[in-house]
Scaffold this motif. Sequence first.
Motif, PDB file in Angstrom:
ATOM      1  N   PRO A   1       0.807  -1.220   0.000  1.00 23.08           N
ATOM      2  CA  PRO A   1       0.000   0.000   0.000  1.00 23.08           C
ATOM      3  C   PRO A   1       0.840   1.269   0.000  1.00 23.08           C
ATOM      4  CG  PRO A   1       0.049  -0.955   2.197  1.00 23.08           C
ATOM      5  CD  PRO A   1       0.739  -1.940   1.293  1.00 23.08           C
ATOM      6  N   PHE A   2       2.144   1.132   0.241  1.00 19.80           N
ATOM      7  CA  PHE A   2       3.011   2.301   0.340  1.00 19.80           C
ATOM      8  C   PHE A   2       3.774   2.595  -0.959  1.00 19.80           C
ATOM      9  CE2 PHE A   2       3.077   0.358   4.739  1.00 19.80           C
ATOM     10  CZ  PHE A   2       1.986   1.092   5.166  1.00 19.80           C
ATOM     11  N   GLN A   3       3.458   1.837  -2.011  1.00 18.83           N
ATOM     12  CA  GLN A   3       4.055   2.084  -3.325  1.00 18.83           C
ATOM     13  C   GLN A   3       2.937   2.042  -4.375  1.00 18.83           C
ATOM     14  OE1 GLN A   3       7.144   2.879  -4.177  1.00 18.83           O
ATOM     15  NE2 GLN A   3       8.087   2.671  -2.162  1.00 18.83           N
ATOM     16  N   ILE A   4       2.907   3.036  -5.242  1.00 19.90           N
ATOM     17  CA  ILE A   4       1.882   3.128  -6.266  1.00 19.90           C
ATOM     18  C   ILE A   4       2.533   3.026  -7.636  1.00 19.90           C
ATOM     19  CG2 ILE A   4      -0.031   4.504  -7.175  1.00 19.90           C
ATOM     20  CD1 ILE A   4      -0.363   3.614  -4.249  1.00 19.90           C
ATOM     21  N   GLU A   5       1.953   2.221  -8.509  1.00 22.12           N
ATOM     22  CA  GLU A   5       2.439   2.089  -9.872  1.00 22.12           C
ATOM     23  C   GLU A   5       1.281   2.204 -10.852  1.00 22.12           C
ATOM     24  OE1 GLU A   5       6.335  -0.756  -9.034  1.00 22.12           O
ATOM     25  OE2 GLU A   5       4.766  -1.444 -10.404  1.00 22.12           O
ATOM     26  N   THR A   6       1.612   2.426 -12.112  1.00 18.40           N
ATOM     27  CA  THR A   6       0.606   2.503 -13.166  1.00 18.40           C
ATOM     28  C   THR A   6       0.480   1.145 -13.846  1.00 18.40           C
ATOM     29  OG1 THR A   6       1.052   4.836 -13.543  1.00 18.40           O
ATOM     30  CG2 THR A   6      -0.071   3.650 -15.305  1.00 18.40           C
ATOM     31  N   TYR A   7      -0.767   0.707 -14.070  1.00 21.04           N
ATOM     32  CA  TYR A   7      -1.036  -0.585 -14.699  1.00 21.04           C
ATOM     33  C   TYR A   7      -1.926  -0.391 -15.918  1.00 21.04           C
ATOM     34  CZ  TYR A   7       0.889  -2.567 -10.427  1.00 21.04           C
ATOM     35  OH  TYR A   7       1.727  -2.884  -9.396  1.00 21.04           O
ATOM     36  N   ASN A   8      -1.783  -1.305 -16.873  1.00 17.78           N
ATOM     37  CA  ASN A   8      -2.614  -1.304 -18.067  1.00 17.78           C
ATOM     38  C   ASN A   8      -3.272  -2.666 -18.206  1.00 17.78           C
ATOM     39  OD1 ASN A   8      -1.739   1.353 -19.374  1.00 17.78           O
ATOM     40  ND2 ASN A   8       0.224   0.323 -19.075  1.00 17.78           N
ATOM     41  N   ARG A   9      -4.542  -2.665 -18.558  1.00 20.52           N
ATOM     42  CA  ARG A   9      -5.261  -3.925 -18.741  1.00 20.52           C
ATOM     43  C   ARG A   9      -6.468  -3.683 -19.631  1.00 20.52           C
ATOM     44  NH1 ARG A   9      -9.881  -4.411 -15.531  1.00 20.52           N
ATOM     45  NH2 ARG A   9     -10.090  -2.843 -13.905  1.00 20.52           N
ATOM     46  N   THR A  10      -7.261  -4.710 -19.845  1.00 22.26           N
ATOM     47  CA  THR A  10      -8.475  -4.581 -20.638  1.00 22.26           C
ATOM     48  C   THR A  10      -9.681  -4.967 -19.808  1.00 22.26           C
ATOM     49  OG1 THR A  10      -8.152  -6.824 -21.491  1.00 22.26           O
ATOM     50  CG2 THR A  10      -7.354  -5.019 -22.847  1.00 22.26           C
ATOM     51  N   ILE A  11     -10.842  -4.392 -20.141  1.00 26.34           N
ATOM     52  CA  ILE A  11     -12.084  -4.703 -19.450  1.00 26.34           C
ATOM     53  C   ILE A  11     -13.174  -4.963 -20.484  1.00 26.34           C
ATOM     54  CG2 ILE A  11     -11.506  -3.300 -17.447  1.00 26.34           C
ATOM     55  CD1 ILE A  11     -13.548  -1.211 -18.547  1.00 26.34           C
ATOM     56  N   PHE A  12     -14.291  -5.538 -20.006  1.00 31.45           N
ATOM     57  CA  PHE A  12     -15.465  -5.709 -20.841  1.00 31.45           C
ATOM     58  C   PHE A  12     -16.425  -4.565 -20.577  1.00 31.45           C
ATOM     59  CE2 PHE A  12     -14.607 -10.470 -20.254  1.00 31.45           C
ATOM     60  CZ  PHE A  12     -13.801 -10.508 -21.378  1.00 31.45           C
ATOM     61  N   GLU A  13     -16.928  -3.959 -21.624  1.00 29.89           N
ATOM     62  CA  GLU A  13     -17.927  -2.915 -21.508  1.00 29.89           C
ATOM     63  C   GLU A  13     -19.214  -3.387 -22.177  1.00 29.89           C
ATOM     64  OE1 GLU A  13     -17.518  -0.310 -19.363  1.00 29.89           O
ATOM     65  OE2 GLU A  13     -17.205   1.323 -20.779  1.00 29.89           O
ATOM     66  N   TYR A  14     -20.341  -3.139 -21.517  1.00 31.73           N
ATOM     67  CA  TYR A  14     -21.641  -3.497 -22.043  1.00 31.73           C
ATOM     68  C   TYR A  14     -22.412  -2.207 -22.294  1.00 31.73           C
ATOM     69  CZ  TYR A  14     -20.447  -8.194 -20.511  1.00 31.73           C
ATOM     70  OH  TYR A  14     -19.818  -9.411 -20.346  1.00 31.73           O
ATOM     71  N   PRO A  15     -22.487  -1.754 -23.546  1.00 32.58           N
ATOM     72  CA  PRO A  15     -23.101  -0.461 -23.858  1.00 32.58           C
ATOM     73  C   PRO A  15     -24.533  -0.317 -23.358  1.00 32.58           C
ATOM     74  CG  PRO A  15     -21.897  -1.285 -25.752  1.00 32.58           C
ATOM     75  CD  PRO A  15     -21.926  -2.398 -24.743  1.00 32.58           C
ATOM     76  N   ASP A  16     -25.276  -1.423 -23.290  1.00 32.51           N
ATOM     77  CA  ASP A  16     -26.674  -1.346 -22.868  1.00 32.51           C
ATOM     78  C   ASP A  16     -26.842  -1.418 -21.351  1.00 32.51           C
ATOM     79  OD1 ASP A  16     -27.450  -1.189 -25.505  1.00 32.51           O
ATOM     80  OD2 ASP A  16     -27.704  -3.362 -25.709  1.00 32.51           O
ATOM     81  N   ALA A  17     -25.759  -1.666 -20.628  1.00 32.90           N
ATOM     82  CA  ALA A  17     -25.846  -1.747 -19.168  1.00 32.90           C
ATOM     83  C   ALA A  17     -25.865  -0.346 -18.582  1.00 32.90           C
ATOM     84  CB  ALA A  17     -24.669  -2.539 -18.610  1.00 32.90           C
ATOM     85  N   GLY A  18     -26.359  -0.242 -17.359  1.00 31.63           N
ATOM     86  CA  GLY A  18     -26.433   1.062 -16.724  1.00 31.63           C
ATOM     87  C   GLY A  18     -26.595   0.943 -15.230  1.00 31.63           C
TER      88      GLY A  18
END
Length: 278
Positions: free
Chosen positions: A245-262
Motif C-alpha cells: 500500500p506504500f508504493q503506487i504504480e501505473t497498470y494497463n489492462r483490458t475490461i469488458f464494456e456493455y453499452p446497454d448496461a447502466g
Amino acid sequence: MKACAGVGAGGAVTAAGFGMLQPVSDVGVEIVNISYPGMRVLPGSPAPYGLPLIPLEITDDGILRGRPDAAEDQLKWYKYCSHERAPGTFQGFESDNVLRYDVSEEKVAKGFDAWFTEHIDEEVHYSDFPKDTPDEQWEGYPGSGAAFRWRSEGVEPESKISGIIVRAPKEELGFMSTVPTPIADEIREGWFPEHPDDPDDIFMACCSFCTHFCCVPDFHTAELAISSGYGDTIFCTCHLSRYDPFQIETYNRTIFEYPDAGPGGGGGGGGGEGGGGH
C-alpha cells in the motif's frame, strides 16, 4: 484482474492468468483498454496487477468519501471480477459516495474480529481510526486499516464495490518522497487526504478484488501474513497475493464494456469470499 488477453480468429476470448473471466456472449460487448494507478503487486505474487486506487476526501464532518470523478473513466477501474455491470461502476448511479465499514456475514460467523467490526454498516469516520493498529501482534507494522463498501447501497451483495482503507504515516510512503515515480503530482497530493488535526498521517484506499482469482484480501488481519513475512502488505490468504500500500504504480489492462448496461441494472457475480472476503 479479470481481463481479456486476446480474441482469436474464431472469436474466442482467452484468459492469461486471470480468474473467473466473464464469458463474452452478449451481442455488442466491447473490449476496452484502460490505464490506472494501483497499489503495487509484489514480485512473486500470483496476481498480475496492482489494486486500483479509490481517491478520497475528508468532509468537514470527518467522513471519508470516495471521489468517482477524480480521474477520467475512473469507475471503469473496478469493472473486473464480474463487476462489469455493477451499478456503482456507472457515473449515473445515485450515491453519497461515503465509505461504510463492511464485512460479510459469513466471515463474521467464522469468527472474524477486527477493531472496526463494531462499526459495520456505519460511515467511515476519521475519529474511528486508531493511529496505529490496536492489535499487539501487529506492533511494528505501520498503519491501520479497515474494510469498507462504496457506491453499493441498495444493490445485491455480489455487486458491491468493496475496498480497503489505510491510515498511514507519511514517512512510510515511498511515492510521497523525492524518489521519481509514475504518479502525477495531482494524484500524490490530492487523492490521499490528511485531517487537519493530524497532518503527519494520510488516508488511502483501494478496491479489494484480488487481481488473481477475485478473492478479497485484508490489511493487518491475517496471522498468515505475519508468519509468511508479509505483515506490512495487503495480503490475500487464498493464494498469497501481496500488495504494497506504500508504493503506487501505473497498470494497463483490458475490461469488458456493455453499452446497454447502466446504473439501474444488477451486477454480475461477485468476487470469491475465499480467505478474506469482506
